[in-house]
Motif scaffolding. Structure first.
Motif, short mmCIF file in Angstrom:
data_model
loop_
_atom_site.label_atom_id
_atom_site.label_comp_id
_atom_site.label_asym_id
_atom_site.label_seq_id
_atom_site.Cartn_x
_atom_site.Cartn_y
_atom_site.Cartn_z
N VAL A 111 0.78 -1.16 -0.29
CA VAL A 111 0.48 -0.20 0.06
C VAL A 111 1.10 1.33 0.21
O VAL A 111 1.82 1.38 -0.26
N SER A 112 0.55 2.59 -0.51
CA SER A 112 1.00 3.86 -0.03
C SER A 112 1.57 4.14 1.21
O SER A 112 0.52 4.39 1.88
N GLN A 113 1.88 4.18 1.32
CA GLN A 113 2.92 4.99 2.59
C GLN A 113 2.46 6.28 3.01
O GLN A 113 2.35 6.47 3.78
N GLU A 114 2.10 7.00 1.97
CA GLU A 114 1.74 8.07 1.62
C GLU A 114 0.25 8.35 2.38
O GLU A 114 0.05 8.86 3.19
N ALA A 115 -0.29 7.70 1.21
CA ALA A 115 -1.86 7.69 2.11
C ALA A 115 -2.34 6.93 3.24
O ALA A 115 -3.43 7.13 3.89
N PHE A 116 -1.08 5.79 3.49
CA PHE A 116 -2.07 4.70 4.44
C PHE A 116 -0.75 4.97 5.49
O PHE A 116 -0.22 3.36 5.97
N GLY A 117 -0.22 5.90 6.12
CA GLY A 117 1.26 5.65 6.59
C GLY A 117 0.61 4.80 8.27
O GLY A 117 1.58 4.87 8.43
N GLY A 118 -0.34 5.01 8.71
CA GLY A 118 -0.28 3.84 9.97
C GLY A 118 -0.54 2.45 9.74
O GLY A 118 -0.24 2.26 10.46
N MET A 119 -0.63 2.18 8.68
CA MET A 119 0.58 0.52 7.97
C MET A 119 2.36 0.48 8.74
O MET A 119 2.25 -1.05 8.95
N GLN A 120 2.47 1.51 8.88
CA GLN A 120 3.88 1.78 9.54
C GLN A 120 3.92 1.20 11.17
O GLN A 120 5.16 1.18 11.31
N ALA A 121 2.82 1.30 11.96
CA ALA A 121 2.83 0.40 13.36
C ALA A 121 2.44 -0.32 13.02
O ALA A 121 1.48 -1.35 12.50
N GLY A 122 3.18 -1.00 14.25
CA GLY A 122 2.46 -2.62 14.50
C GLY A 122 2.97 -3.73 13.25
O GLY A 122 4.05 -2.95 12.32
N PHE A 123 2.02 -4.78 13.67
CA PHE A 123 2.22 -5.67 11.86
C PHE A 123 1.16 -5.29 11.34
O PHE A 123 -0.16 -5.13 11.32
N PHE A 124 1.35 -4.17 9.94
CA PHE A 124 0.46 -4.15 9.02
C PHE A 124 -0.92 -2.93 9.81
O PHE A 124 -1.62 -3.12 9.68
#
Length: 173
Positions: A111-124
């Motif tokens: 997924v786009s890290q700019e659009a979905f920055g929350g995916m960086q935290a924890g496990f996806f």
């Protein structure tokens, strides 16, 4: 509730939620109480399909399995529950292999890290529970209570059912 708008815009949420509720009802023996083996297999299948649609819903399957373990369901029925889930999830590694190059790679990793920055935290994006997050999804401006205040009557209804004796456990022999 907000199911209608979600069903038309975030269709995966509504589908996975419906399958998860079905899987819970079947797995807890609330549906088909006279056919516990069929209910166990169908519960696993419904919960596996729910996780196939939305990966994090596999946690609901784990909770239902823990409930079944706590209720000491016979091993044959537990095997049917797990087999139903495995059957539903069987296409996932093949899809991942074809779409992302390996059976263990998930689409969440692309997924786009700019659009979905929350995916960086924890496990996806999946982290531990936070009181602030619970407050936001229940009482916040777009929260459950704010959008569907009549749901506050749910605990009142449950209390009335309990007092009336309608909440007696269902025999899932």
């Amino acid at each position: 509730t907000a199911l209608l708008p979600f069903a038309t815009t975030f269709y995966a949420h509504a589908t996975s939620a419906a399958l998860a509720f079905l899987g819970f009802a079947l797995g807890a023996g609330l549906l088909w109480p006279g056919r516990p083996r069929l209910g166990a297999g169908a519960a696993g299948l419904a919960l596996g399909l729910a996780a196939l649609v939305e990966y994090p819903v596999i946690l609901v399957g784990a909770v239902v399995f823990a409930l079944r373990l706590a209720r000491r369901e016979p091993l044959g029925r537990q095997a049917l529950f797990l087999a139903g889930g495995a059957l539903a999830l069987a296409p996932l590694p093949l899809y991942n292999w074809r779409a992302f190059g390996a059976p263990w790679r998930l689409g969440y990793g692309f997924v786009s890290q700019e659009a979905f920055g929350g995916m960086q935290a924890g496990f996806f994006g999946l982290t531990g529970p936070r009181l602030a997050a619970l407050n936001e999804i229940t009482l916040g401006p777009a929260g459950l209570v704010s959008q569907s205040p009549w749901l506050l009557l749910g605990p009142v209804g449950l209390a009335l059912l309990w007092r009336a004796g309608a909440a007696a456990p269902v025999d899932s022999a």
